[in-house]
Structure formats: C-alpha cells, structure tokens
Design a protein around this motif. Structure first.
Motif, short mmCIF file in Angstrom:
data_model
loop_
_atom_site.label_atom_id
_atom_site.label_comp_id
_atom_site.label_asym_id
_atom_site.label_seq_id
_atom_site.Cartn_x
_atom_site.Cartn_y
_atom_site.Cartn_z
N GLY A 81 -62.49 -22.54 -86.37
CA GLY A 81 -62.27 -23.40 -85.29
C GLY A 81 -63.51 -23.78 -84.25
O GLY A 81 -63.41 -24.50 -83.58
N LEU A 82 -64.44 -22.90 -84.42
CA LEU A 82 -65.78 -22.95 -83.73
C LEU A 82 -66.82 -23.79 -84.11
O LEU A 82 -66.65 -24.22 -85.63
CB LEU A 82 -66.35 -21.65 -83.66
CG LEU A 82 -65.47 -20.49 -83.09
CD1 LEU A 82 -66.57 -19.01 -83.34
CD2 LEU A 82 -65.51 -20.64 -81.49
N PRO A 83 -67.52 -24.49 -83.57
CA PRO A 83 -68.39 -25.66 -83.96
C PRO A 83 -69.46 -24.86 -85.17
O PRO A 83 -69.75 -23.86 -85.00
CB PRO A 83 -69.41 -25.97 -82.75
CG PRO A 83 -68.59 -25.37 -81.81
CD PRO A 83 -67.79 -24.35 -81.90
N THR A 124 -56.63 -23.40 -85.92
CA THR A 124 -57.80 -23.90 -86.25
C THR A 124 -57.95 -25.55 -86.35
O THR A 124 -58.80 -26.02 -85.75
CB THR A 124 -58.17 -23.26 -87.67
OG1 THR A 124 -58.13 -21.73 -87.43
CG2 THR A 124 -59.75 -23.54 -87.88
N VAL A 125 -56.86 -25.89 -86.99
CA VAL A 125 -57.18 -27.47 -87.19
C VAL A 125 -56.94 -28.30 -86.00
O VAL A 125 -57.76 -29.29 -85.66
CB VAL A 125 -56.05 -28.04 -88.48
CG1 VAL A 125 -55.76 -29.44 -88.29
CG2 VAL A 125 -56.18 -27.29 -89.77
N TYR A 129 -59.97 -30.94 -82.80
CA TYR A 129 -59.79 -32.27 -81.94
C TYR A 129 -60.25 -31.87 -80.61
O TYR A 129 -59.97 -32.73 -79.77
CB TYR A 129 -58.54 -32.86 -82.09
CG TYR A 129 -58.28 -33.35 -83.48
CD1 TYR A 129 -58.61 -34.59 -83.71
CD2 TYR A 129 -57.85 -32.67 -84.66
CE1 TYR A 129 -58.34 -35.24 -84.99
CE2 TYR A 129 -57.62 -32.96 -85.83
CZ TYR A 129 -58.05 -34.27 -86.14
OH TYR A 129 -57.97 -34.99 -87.32
N ASN A 130 -60.14 -30.61 -80.07
CA ASN A 130 -60.59 -30.21 -78.71
C ASN A 130 -61.70 -29.26 -78.86
O ASN A 130 -61.58 -28.06 -78.06
CB ASN A 130 -59.39 -29.87 -77.83
CG ASN A 130 -58.66 -28.74 -78.56
OD1 ASN A 130 -59.08 -28.44 -79.65
ND2 ASN A 130 -57.46 -28.74 -78.10
N ASP A 147 -67.23 -34.94 -83.91
CA ASP A 147 -66.20 -35.42 -84.76
C ASP A 147 -66.76 -35.06 -86.55
O ASP A 147 -66.06 -35.41 -87.32
CB ASP A 147 -66.06 -36.77 -84.83
CG ASP A 147 -67.45 -37.31 -85.02
OD1 ASP A 147 -68.54 -37.05 -85.02
OD2 ASP A 147 -67.25 -38.87 -85.00
N TYR A 148 -67.71 -34.12 -86.54
CA TYR A 148 -68.21 -33.58 -88.02
C TYR A 148 -66.93 -33.04 -88.82
O TYR A 148 -66.54 -33.38 -89.95
CB TYR A 148 -69.39 -32.79 -87.83
CG TYR A 148 -69.76 -32.53 -89.04
CD1 TYR A 148 -70.40 -33.31 -89.95
CD2 TYR A 148 -69.65 -31.09 -89.59
CE1 TYR A 148 -70.75 -33.05 -91.19
CE2 TYR A 148 -70.23 -30.66 -91.02
CZ TYR A 148 -70.78 -31.64 -91.79
OH TYR A 148 -71.26 -31.17 -93.00
#
Length: 847
Positions: A81-83, A124-125, A129-130, A147-148
């Motif tokens: 969920g992290l970048p 996580t999904v 989106y945020n 948005d990757y």
C-alpha cells in the motif's frame, strides 16, 4: 540508508521460510519477517518486489499450519500500500511485468482462509487511490508516479480476481463490504470494468443486493459498482448479465424496500439510482420485467398521484414532493414511454389506468389543484407526460377515445393560442423553445394528435372532425405562421409541419373535408410555396415544412374541383413550377406528381403554357431539362447530341442493364415496371400528353431531339416489358413457333420505333445544321457590307483631305462639280422663266 536496504538478504529469508520442523526455526522465521517489515517500512524498491511476493506466498502457505504467520503476512501486504521506489526513471517500465504480476498475486491471496488477510488486501487496494508519500525518502530513490500502481493493477487483472473472490466471502458481511469498497475504486477505470464484466460482475453484484445488511452499505456499494460498469463498460453486456429472473427479482425487492422503508435522503437517491438501472433493463425486451411483476409495480407507482385508487403494491408509500421524488416521477414517466414500445406491455398499461393518468396533465396548471409541485416542476412533468402520451396513445387507441382525449387536446390547444397570460419557464429538455410562451405545450399536444392520426383509424378521424378540428388546426397553423414571421425556430417549424400532416390525413379521402379545408387552408398553403429557396438549406427544418405543405396540397386539394379551382386562381400552378425550376431532387418527384393530378383540370394546362421562368424559360423546356438530368442520373446511354444509342433498349437505365433475368410471379412487378414509379420520366410524359408535343415555344433543336424520345416513351416502355417477358420465357422453356414468331415481330416493332425516332432526331439536327449555315452566310454578308461601307467612308475622307491641301485638286473637283450641275439641268428652257444661278459667287469650296 541504501546500505541498510541492501543489508537484508531476501534470498536468505526465502530459503529460511522454505524450511520447516522445529519450534526454534519458526521463531527465527517470525523474527526475520518482523525485521524485514521494519527494513521496508518506508516502501519497497521495484527491484525487490518480486522477491517480496515470493515471501508473501510462503507466508500464506505457512498460515495453513501456524496462525502466528497471519500478522507478518498482513504487515507484508500493508507494504504494497506504500509507494514503490525507483532508482532510475526507466525502472517503472523495466519492472512493469514483475510488478503487475505481484499486484495480481494480491488478488490470489484472497483464497487464504483469514478474514484479517482478506480485509488487509482490500485496504491495500483502496490505498492505491489515495497514496500518501512516506515520512522518509531514501537517498538515490524516488517514489513512483501516483497512478503507477493503478495502471499495474489494470494490466495484472486484479479487478477480475476480486470479483471472483466474492464467492469466498458470500456469507461474511464485513469482508464482502471491503471487497465491494475495493471494487468501487477499481471500477472507475474502463479496463478494470471490462475485466469485471468478463467475470460476470453485474449478475454477482445484483444477486447480493438484497442480502442482510443493517448498515445499508451493501446496496449502496453494489449499486455504485453497477453504475460504474454501465458507464465504463459495454452497456449491452451488463444488461445481458442482469436479464435473469433472479436478478430482476433481487432488484425489485431492494427497490420496494427502499421505497417503503427508506426515509433518509441517501435512501431516496439510491432508490432513483436503482430506477435508472431498471430503465436500462426495460429497454431490453428480453429482460423479464413483466413476468417478475416489476413492470406493473413501476406503472402503478407512475400513476400513483393522478389515479386515486388504492393499490396493495404501493401500500405504505407516500410522496414527499422532494426533489428526489420529482426525479423519480420523471424516471417513471420515461419507463412508461419505453414500455409502450413493447406490444406485450399494452394490456398492462391499459389495466393500470396509464391513459387517464397521462391525460390528467392535458390542462393548464391550476393552483391549488396541484399545489404540491412548484410551477416549474408541474410544467416539466406536464410536458413530459404529454410527450409520453404521444407514444402510449397509438398503443391504447380504445382507451384514448373512451377518455375523450381528442376533446381534451383540442381544448388544451385552444388555451395554447389564447391570450391567457402564462409565463413558461422552459427550463427542461421538453421545454426547449418554450420560455415565456406556450409553444412547448402546443408542440407536444400536436405530437399526440399526429401519432394517433397516423394510425389512419376512422374512429379517431371522425371524432376529430366532428369537433371542428380542421378549422381549429387551420387557426393554429395561421397563428404559428404569423409567429414564424417574427422569429423563426425549429419548434415553430415542427408545429407547422405536424399540423399539415394531421390535415393531410384527415382530408385525404373525403371531399367534404377538402371543401372545409379550402375555405382558409389554400391561402395559408400558398404562403409556404412562396418560401425563400435559400431557407431550404438552413438546417432548421424548412425543407421538411415544404414537403409537408406539398403533401397537404396533394391530400387536401387534389380531387376536389372547388379547391383545385381556388388554388389555380391564386396562381398556385405558377408557384409549383417556380419550385420545380429549383431542380431540387427531393422536391421534383412530388411536385411533378401533383402537377399530373392537377392536369385533369383544363385550367392547369393553360397556366402551364403561360408560365415563364428565368430567361423566359417555358414549362416544356423545364420538363425536358428535368428529363435529361434524370436520364443522366439513371445512366441512360445518349450520344453528345442527345440521340438514342441503343435502339433495342432506348430508355433502359444502367441498373436495368446490369440485372440478370429473374423469373418472377405475375403479381410481382418487374424492373421495367418498378422503374416507372421510382423515376420522374413517366410523370413528365404524362404532363406532355396534356401540354401536347407540337407548337411548344422556346425549344432548341436539342430540346426537340429529347422531345422525340419523350413522345415515344410509352412505346419504348412496352417494348421493355415484352423484352423481359421474352427473356423470362426463354429462361424457363422454348416458346412454340407461333409464340416465337409473335415475340420476334413485337421486338422488330419496338426496334423500328427506335429507328424512327433516331431518323427524326437526325432530321432535326440536320435542319438545325442547315439553319446555322444560312445564318452564318447572312452574318457574313452583313459583315462584308459593313466593310464596304467603311471603305467608301475612308475614301471620301481621303478625297476631302486632298482638296483641302492641294489647290490643283480643288480646281479639278470644282470643274467636275460644275459639269455635274450642268449635266443635271433640263435642256429645254421655260419661256419667260427666271434664270437662277446655282452657285455662290466667290466661294472656294466643293463641300
């Protein structure tokens, strides 16, 4: 920090997790996983993602034996969920395949029998989106674009996997709501929606709609995903998935529940959303809306306030007259309009009082008669109801007549043209062009009349005419025509076209009605034929209006001698010929047809002979030009002078020549016969039969060449028909000797007619050629005489100049002048007569 990342040997961790057996090893594995999570607490580098995914799968396997691995597995899933972090700009592309597969693997982990893991995967999904940047960024690394992960989820097919996982959480409300929340976010993408539809998402979600859920989130989230599927995927595919009886029943049960038990604002909004989905289902005839009883419920609900009859289907429901109720009312009217197109729904519409409910609005807004809607809302509902009535009325004609709908509409139309002050808002789809006036009400009321009159039902026509509809419609037509002079618009043009159509149907086969029409109608019709030709291409609808006027002329005037004479006296034939001279393809055929019908009246022929167009063009010349253009369009072969090329088939079109011999029954028209009705040549021939083929002024030799073909048109057409008969006979069997001789003789007669016409054309062209030569000679003589005269004038001028500059020449000229005078004198002298000198003394000029 980079060194700290490298310090974790993922290969060693994987090897360690593959081992099993002792308690100490398990403790070591858990400790290592905890350390691993700590090391990557700010995000995963792209190059490590595939190894972390392998560790995830090993943890999932361990979970089946030891629940202690649940928490580390959830923590690892949380890392996704992290970048992600990239070392180079190209890392996003280079690792795209591995990353998409890893994200897809998250969906496959939904099979793990743990609610905690399933919820964490969904969280996580949702975090895709945020996305929030980590608290600490590592040196040398940059987070991937926002948005990757969303793009990688699309490529990996995560949405499809999550839809399939709904079967695993069917009886687990919390997990199901989290899956739906994840699908809500995923369904904002068109690619994800197509994947979800592939997994039968629409039918799965619809069946879950009426599941037990005190919070109401299940219906809200499921309907939201359905909406997104309809907007972003194939609407047809989604509707096909919802067409089962179980889905329709589920949708109906949820709708009824929201209708009777939903009191919150969000419940009303959700109810309307489901109603829109129901509308899409109604549009598909294959959906069992009638069988499920859903259609009946919607019809009863639509007529709930207008028909004051108790019905158990809507027991407990009350209108609050809120904006949501207003929107629901319009949606229900729309559904009635759609159902009217389904023949199987006709009985349902009739039994549930749809006709009186819609006719309730065919009246002016009378406060306080309908005080619960605002004036603008009532007007919008009124226009919508009348528009739907135009669709319903032709289906329920008997109900339409029994409710005296014609009377209501005529009274309403009278109010529309009256002076009663009315300030229309005109702020809806149906109110277009009706702000501050009653044109919108008039427009849709006339549409209703048009729709029922178009059935050609005698009961409807008689009912209308008995109430003076013809006179009233003419008054409205004049009113609309006067309004158009002030400001033209599509609404006014449509109103006029509809009235003309209604009048055409009412008067078509009744002489008495035509006489009633002729009193005022002909004068109004004449104004349409004086229309500026430039308006026909304006795009507003003038061409449609003119065609309607021509149709009205044909139906309401032709066949009634009083009306015909009135039209001709008002120079109507001249106006028709003026329109014909425009040579508009879509107008020529109908105008020629009208002129043929009028040609039985002897006054018509006289007016056609008198008419002159631009450059003194006669009616005969115009008709010949139209004939030539028609033959050019049809591909009829002619030489450069307009003469016949194919003697055997002089007037055959290129289409006819391409057709093979097809034997048809005697009741079916052949190509030669069909061509008569489709082209304008037969009409032109008919008009020339009335005008005559001789003593036609204003024609050139080329016109006479064409006229020779026109004159023998019927002979050529008979020859074509016999040629088809002969070809069909020979295709099926060999004719007997006598029949074969007869067919040959007929063919020779037809060819001889062609040769005769060619000879006549040649003679006309030769005469023209001879006339041209004579005219050239005459012109040459005139030129020659002019040159001779010019030479004499030049010579006279030269003599004059010589006398003025040469004295000897002057004396010589003087002597010649005196001799000429003397020679002209009489030789005999009059006795005792005076002798007058003819020259002036001391004059030195010979002019």
């Amino acid at each position: 920090q980079d060194a700290q990342w490298r310090s974790v040997d993922l290969g060693h961790v994987i090897k360690l997790l593959k081992g099993s057996g002792s308690k100490d090893l398990e403790k070591e594995q858990l400790k290592t996983l905890k350390k691993l999570v700590k090391h990557f607490e700010n995000g995963l580098p792209l190059k490590k993602v595939s190894q972390i995914t392998e560790i995830l799968n090993l943890c999932a396997e361990k979970m089946n034996e030891q629940e202690a691995f649940t928490e580390p597995l959830c923590e690892l899933i949380k890392l996704f969920g992290l970048p992600f972090h990239k070392n180079k700009s190209s890392d996003e592309v280079n690792y795209s395949v591995e990353v998409s597969q890893c994200i897809a693997q998250l969906g496959y982990l939904m099979r793990v029998p743990s609610s905690q893991v399933k919820i964490q995967i969904c969280k996580t999904v949702v975090s895709f989106y945020n996305m929030e940047l980590p608290g600490k960024l590592l040196s040398g690394y940059q987070p991937t674009s926002a948005d990757y992960k969303i793009q990688m989820a699309e490529v990996g097919g995560l949405a499809e996997t999550l839809v399939l996982s709904l079967a695993l959480v069917e009886n687990q409300l919390t997990e199901k709501l989290w899956v739906l929340k994840a699908l809500q976010h995923l369904s904002t993408s068109g690619m994800n929606c197509r994947q979800m539809v592939k997994a039968q998402a629409a039918s799965r979600l619809c069946l879950y709609l009426n599941g037990a859920d005190p919070s109401g989130q299940l219906v809200f989230r499921s309907s939201d995903v359905l909406w997104n599927l309809l907007e972003n995927a194939s609407k047809e595919d989604v509707v096909n998935q919802l067409r089962s009886l179980e889905c329709v029943h589920a949708l109906k049960d949820v709708f009824v529940d929201l209708l009777t038990c939903g009191f919150r604002h969000c419940d009303h909004q959700l109810r309307n959303d489901l109603l829109v989905i129901a509308t899409l289902l109604v549009e598909n005839p294959a959906v069992p809306m009638i069988e499920s009883g859903f259609a009946k419920l919607l019809i009863v609900l639509a007529t709930f306030t207008e028909v004051k009859l108790p019905n158990p289907l809507v027991k407990g429901f009350k209108f609050t007259y809120s904006y949501e109720d207003f929107e629901m009312k319009k949606l229900l009217f729309n559904i009635i309009g759609i159902l009217s197109k389904d023949p199987s729904a006709a009985q349902l519409l009739s039994e549930n009082h749809v006709m009186p409910a819609l006719l309730y609005y065919v009246k002016r807004n009378q406060k306080p008669g309908f005080h619960d809607w605002s004036a603008a809302q009532y007007e919008e509902l009124q226009l919508h109801a009348i528009a739907v009535l135009a669709s319903v009325a032709p289906v329920l004609v008997d109900k339409y007549l029994s409710c005296q709908a014609n009377t209501l509409l005529l009274v309403f139309l009278e109010w529309c043209v009256g002076q009663d002050p009315f300030f229309s808002r005109g702020n809806s789809f149906y109110g277009t062009g009706g702000r501050g006036n009653k044109l919108a009400q008039m427009r849709y009321s006339l549409r209703v009349l048009r729709s029922v009159v178009a059935l050609y039902d005698d009961a409807v026509s008689i009912n209308l005419c008995d109430q003076g509809a013809i006179s009233q419609l003419l008054d409205i037509l004049k009113y609309a025509a006067d309004k158009s002079k002030e400001k033209e618009g599509t609404v006014l043009l449509e109103i006029q076209s509809d009235i003309l159509f209604i009048l055409s149907v009412l008067c078509e086969n009744d002489v008495h009605r035509k006489e009633l029409f002729s009193c005022e109608g002909i004068g109004i019709l004449i104004t349409f034929f004086k229309m500026d030709p430039r308006k026909l291409h304006s795009g507003l609808g003038h061409n449609c209006l003119l065609l309607s006027a021509l149709d009205c002329l044909w139906s309401c005037v032709v066949g009634c001698y009083i009306a015909e004479d009135c039209f001709i006296e008002k120079q109507g034939i001249f106006l028709l010929l003026d329109l014909l001279a425009l040579k508009e393809k879509n107008l020529s055929n109908i105008i020629l047809g009208i002129l043929v019908e009028f040609s039985d009246n002897p006054k018509t022929t006289l007016h056609m002979s008198i008419w002159r167009g631009k450059r003194e063009q006669t009616a005969a010349k115009l008709l010949i030009q139209l004939w030539r253009q028609e033959e050019l369009d049809l591909g009829v072969r002619r030489d450069p002078y307009g003469k016949i090329v194919d003697i055997k088939r002089p007037i055959a079109t290129s289409f006819q020549k391409q057709q093979k011999v097809v034997p048809v029954p005697a009741s079916c028209p052949s190509f030669a016969i069909m061509e008569i009705s489709e082209s304008i040549r037969a009409k032109i021939y008919s008009l020339f039969c009335k005008l005559g083929f001789e003593n036609l002024p204003g024609l050139s030799a080329k016109d006479f060449v064409t006229l020779a073909i026109i004159q023998r048109y019927i002979d050529f057409k008979i020859g074509e028909v016999w040629s088809e008969i002969s070809a069909e006979l020979k295709e099926e069997f060999r004719p007997v000797t006598s029949d074969e001789r007869a067919l040959k003789l007929i063919s020779e007669v037809s060819e001889k007619a062609g040769e005769t016409v060619v000879a006549l054309q040649t003679e006309v062209l030769e005469i023209q050629h001879h006339q041209k030569i004579q005219e050239e000679k005459k012109t040459y003589k005139e030129i020659q005489a002019t040159h001779t005269q010019r030479e004499l004038i030049n010579k006279s001028w030269e003599n004059f100049l010589t006398r003025t500059s040469n004295y000897e020449a002057l004396k010589k000229a003087k002597l010649l002048q005196e001799r000429s005078i003397e020679a002209s004198r009489s030789k005999e002298k009059i006795q005792n007569g005076p002798d007058h000198p003819t020259d002036i003394q001391k004059l030195h000029t010979t002019v």
